[in-house]
Every structure is written in C-alpha cells, then in structure tokens.
Design an enzyme around this catalytic site. Structure first.
Site, PDB file in Angstrom:
ATOM      1  N   GLU A 141       9.165   8.542 -17.308  1.00  0.00           N
ATOM      2  CA  GLU A 141       7.791   9.010 -17.537  1.00  0.00           C
ATOM      3  C   GLU A 141       7.319   8.612 -18.938  1.00  0.00           C
ATOM      4  OE1 GLU A 141       7.221  13.228 -16.171  1.00  0.00           O
ATOM      5  OE2 GLU A 141       9.235  12.860 -15.417  1.00  0.00           O
TER       6      GLU A 141
ATOM      7  N   SER B  31      14.616  21.715 -16.650  1.00  0.00           N
ATOM      8  CA  SER B  31      13.401  22.473 -16.923  1.00  0.00           C
ATOM      9  C   SER B  31      13.794  23.772 -17.604  1.00  0.00           C
ATOM     10  CB  SER B  31      12.688  22.768 -15.605  1.00  0.00           C
ATOM     11  OG  SER B  31      11.959  23.975 -15.694  1.00  0.00           O
TER      12      SER B  31
ATOM     13  N   HIS C 249       0.835  -1.222   0.000  1.00  0.00           N
ATOM     14  CA  HIS C 249       0.000   0.000   0.000  1.00  0.00           C
ATOM     15  C   HIS C 249       0.865   1.267   0.000  1.00  0.00           C
ATOM     16  CE1 HIS C 249      -3.227  -2.783   1.343  1.00  0.00           C
ATOM     17  NE2 HIS C 249      -2.259  -3.286   2.092  1.00  0.00           N
TER      18      HIS C 249
ATOM     19  N   LYS D 285      15.761  22.000 -11.412  1.00  0.00           N
ATOM     20  CA  LYS D 285      15.094  20.737 -11.736  1.00  0.00           C
ATOM     21  C   LYS D 285      15.991  19.693 -12.385  1.00  0.00           C
ATOM     22  CE  LYS D 285      11.215  19.695 -11.683  1.00  0.00           C
ATOM     23  NZ  LYS D 285       9.837  19.716 -11.665  1.00  0.00           N
TER      24      LYS D 285
END
Ligand code: ARG
Length: 456
Positions: free
Chosen positions: A289, A276, A155, A282
């Site tokens: 992704e 970024s 979980h 970043k």
C-alpha cells in the site's frame, strides 16, 4: 559577511539567508562538489591560469576536506548558503588567499550543473543495481512456478488461463525497459557543463576537455547558456523513476488484491506484513500500500520539476535550486520501495491450489473450446456463437465446460468429440500457447534464460 559584500552597503538579513539557503538538502553533493573543484583546480594549474604550486595546494587541501568530512572531523555548517560556498569558505579558511583563486573562470551556475550531474550518475548506478536485484527475485519466482496455472484477467474478469511464471515475467519485461530508460538517462546527463561559467563562458584559456576526462564524462556541453540552464536530465530521471514506480505500484495493487480472502492467491510472510491495533485477525499488506501511495508522491516530484521549469527565461534562475529536493525525494523513495519489495516478494508464498481452483471457474477455457471447433473446420465467428450458447447453458444448469457430457456438447454441434476434454484442460490450454511471448512453460523458460543472459 556575505560573498557579495563589495557591491552591497548592508549585510544580509538572517531571514533572507535562511530563505535562500539550500545547504539543508544540497549538502549531500559535498563529494561531487569537491571532486569537481579538484578537476577544475588541476585544469587552472595546467593552463597557467593559476600557478602550479597554487593548484597543488588547492588540490591537496580539497582532498583533506573530503577526508575530514568523511571521517566526521569536519561538520557541515548549515548556516552556509549552499554546499559550494561551504567548501570554498572552508578551503580559504585553511589555505588563505590561495583558496580564493579556485573560483577563477567558474560560477556557481556551472558548478551546480556539474555537481548535480555527477550526483545523479552515482544514484543511477545504485538504482540500476537495486532494480537488477528485484528482477532476479521475480525471475526466481517465475522459474519455480512455470506450470502453476492461474486465471488471466481483462477488466478484472476471468479471461484466459496463464501461469504464475508468465505473470511474473510480464513485470520483468517492464523492469527491463526501466533499466534501459535508466541507462538512457545516464547517457544524456553524462555531459560536462563546467566552462559555461555564469552564462557566457569565460575569457580565460580553459581546457574543458581536460576536465571532462578527469571527471569521466563522455562529452562537454556545446552552448554555455544551455550548459547552465538545462535540467532536462533531471526530468528524464524523474520520469524514469515515476514509470518504474508505476510498474511497482500496479504489481503492489495486485498483491493487495491477491492477499485478500476474496482471492487468496498469495500469502505474505509474517515479517513483511502488519497487524491491526484492534482487529486480532488482521494481516495487512502495508508495504505494497505504501509503494502504491509513494508512487503518487514521485509523480508529484516529476510535476514539481515540470512546472518549475516551464516558464524560466535563459539562463540560470534561482527557481532551479528547487530541482534538488524533488529529485532527491524521488530517488530516496524509489530506492526504499525497490529494497523493501525485494525481500517481500522473495518470501511470500504462492497458494497454487487456490489459483488453480479459481482458474476453473469463469469459463476461462471458452476461447479454447471455440478454437477446437475452428480446428475442425468451422469459421471462428460461428464457433464463438456456439460456445456462447454452451456457456449460457452451463450457467443455467450450474455446470462448467469440463463437466458437460459429450451428449450435451453434441446437442450444440456434431463436431464435438471426446478429445474436447483434453483440449479444454487448463494446463493444456496454457501449453498450447507456445508462441513467442506466450505462457507455455517452454516459452517462459526460454525467456527467463534470455533475461538471465542479458543481466549477467
Ligand atoms: N544553490 C544554488 C542552486 O542550487 C547554486 C547556484 C547559485 N547561483 C546563483 N547565481 N545564485 O541552484
């Protein structure tokens, strides 16, 4: 001029041709188409369906066409209807009427069924090689991190301690099953459909087993309707690739989580991450992704194929031409994903101190604490309850199981002794799980060796 001009009074509208044409995507089967035609022509000659000279002439010229395409001397004409027509037209251009004999006892329906099987065979071999490389990278990472303790989750909550090696080996098991499924897909598609012709086979005395041997298939299809209508093997592969992508996607999701400031379990190499355009600080895990994103796309390809097939009456229907773009897209994208994960995983750093620090919070050794009481003779349910109260006490008093004094332990139960600290030590918790499949370094190392043996 079109192929069927005898039957028609009018030529084809260019819009019909464009809409019908599949050469934009089936051109990539040019080699399989030529090799299939060579085997067919040899068989026609051997069976005296065409003369030996005609057969030799066709075979020689098909070889020339293959070489010319590969050397860049012959460009594929994207106005052709499909790759089959392009090759046959080129052959006839070069050797005249003899070229027109090639299509005896054959239809494009069994021809395309043959080509796609041969093409997918080749791709499966390549995907297997790529996947084995990825497995090796995971094995390496496991081997170098046999005793790096990290939290195991259920979980997404701290559950029990494991090691990073044990975690990586979980994916190795999934990838091994993917390899197995690839082999299975290969086995089922490696059946030779030529001779089914349009749908009802042929009146010529063809030798299907000869063609099977020439093209290295394991058997021939046993029903001509099925031989031209079956695309199960495309679906098998699409499912296999979808599942492989799901495995890579779950792993990618964890890389995304674990590179975040909240986890900080791993750090990507600069060369396999992105920045970024506005936020100077970043460092983004774009690769993973995209792997996660492309997984949806490949599952979409599987869906395209399932829905495309579901209502088709026997035998061939033009709908089936749509199988190629879907399966080619699934293959191309799966290969891209495997091949970018290989260097990305190979180069990322494991922040082992952070893993261990995070493993120390969240009472990840509470089960071990209960097991300690069980070993002293207490029924598990009773021990579970006592440790539950200890955890609650720790939360109220801002302590962890390791920092609780023996006096405090004894207040909950007299069976606690000073060996409790050794028993709940995280490294020991891992090493004690020394059963087949468990995270102890001995078990994981043994499995790594087994897998290396399987792969070699
Ligand atoms: N381009 C077609 C395909 O990919 C080849 C078979 C065409 N057969 C036919 N009868 N129109 O399915």
């Amino acid at each position: 001029m079109v192929l069927w001009e005898g039957r028609f009074k009018k030529g084809i509208d260019s819009r019909t041709n464009d809409f019908n044409s599949s050469i934009k995507f089936d051109y990539r089967m040019y080699k399989e188409d030529i090799l299939g035609s060579i085997a067919h022509a040899k068989m026609l000659g051997k069976q005296d369906i065409i003369s030996k000279e005609e057969s030799d002439k066709i075979v020689d010229e098909l070889n020339n066409i293959l070489n010319d395409i590969e050397d860049g001397k012959l460009e594929i004409d994207f106005n052709a209807e499909d790759i089959h027509m392009f090759i046959e037209t080129e052959l006839t251009k070069r050797i005249g009427d003899t070229g027109k004999r090639l299509h005896t006892a054959r239809s494009r329906n069994d021809q395309v069924a043959l080509d796609i099987r041969m093409y997918l065979r080749k791709e499966i071999v390549e995907i297997k090689d790529d996947l084995k490389k990825l497995i090796h990278v995971f094995l390496d990472k496991a081997l170098n991190n046999l005793d790096i303790v990290m939290p195991g989750y259920t979980h997404l909550q701290h559950a029990q301690p494991i090691t990073y090696a044990h975690y990586m080996m979980a994916y190795v098991e999934m990838f091994l099953r993917d390899l197995d499924r690839l082999e299975d897909s290969y086995r089922r598609l490696n059946i030779m459909p030529l001779g089914s012709a349009a749908l009802a086979s042929t009146t010529y005395n063809i030798d299907r087993n000869f063609v099977k041997q020439e093209l290295d298939f394991s058997d021939v299809t046993k029903n001509s309707l099925d031989g031209v209508s079956d695309r199960d093997f495309v679906l098998d592969l699409a499912y296999t690739l979808s599942l492989m992508m799901i495995h890579m996607s779950r792993f990618s999701e964890e890389v995304i989580l674990w590179t975040s400031s909240e986890f900080k379990f791993i750090e990507l190499d600069d060369s396999f991450s992105t920045g970024s355009s506005i936020m100077p600080q970043k460092k983004n895990p774009d690769i993973t992704e995209l792997v996660r994103g492309k997984t949806g796309r490949i599952i979409g390809d599987l869906n395209t194929l399932l829905v495309m097939m579901k209502g088709l009456p026997l035998a061939y229907n033009k709908d089936m031409q749509e199988d190629k773009e879907a399966i080619f897209d699934a293959i191309d994208n799966t290969k891209m994903c495997i091949n970018i994960l290989i260097p990305m995983v190979d180069t990322y750093k494991i922040l082992k101190d952070n893993m261990l620090d995070k493993a120390k919070i969240g009472f990840i050794n509470a089960t071990d604490c209960a097991d300690y009481l069980v070993k002293k003779g207490m029924p598990f349910r009773q021990a579970y309850k006592i440790v539950g109260s200890i955890v609650s006490y720790c939360i109220d008093n801002n302590k962890i199981l390791e920092t609780l004094s023996l006096d405090e332990y004894k207040k909950f139960n007299d069976n606690f002794d000073k060996d409790i600290y050794e028993y709940i030590d995280l490294k020991n918790c891992v090493e004690k799980r020394n059963v087949i499949g468990g995270p102890s370094s001995k078990q994981v190392k043994k499995r790594i060796d087994e897998v290396l043996n399987i792969l070699n």
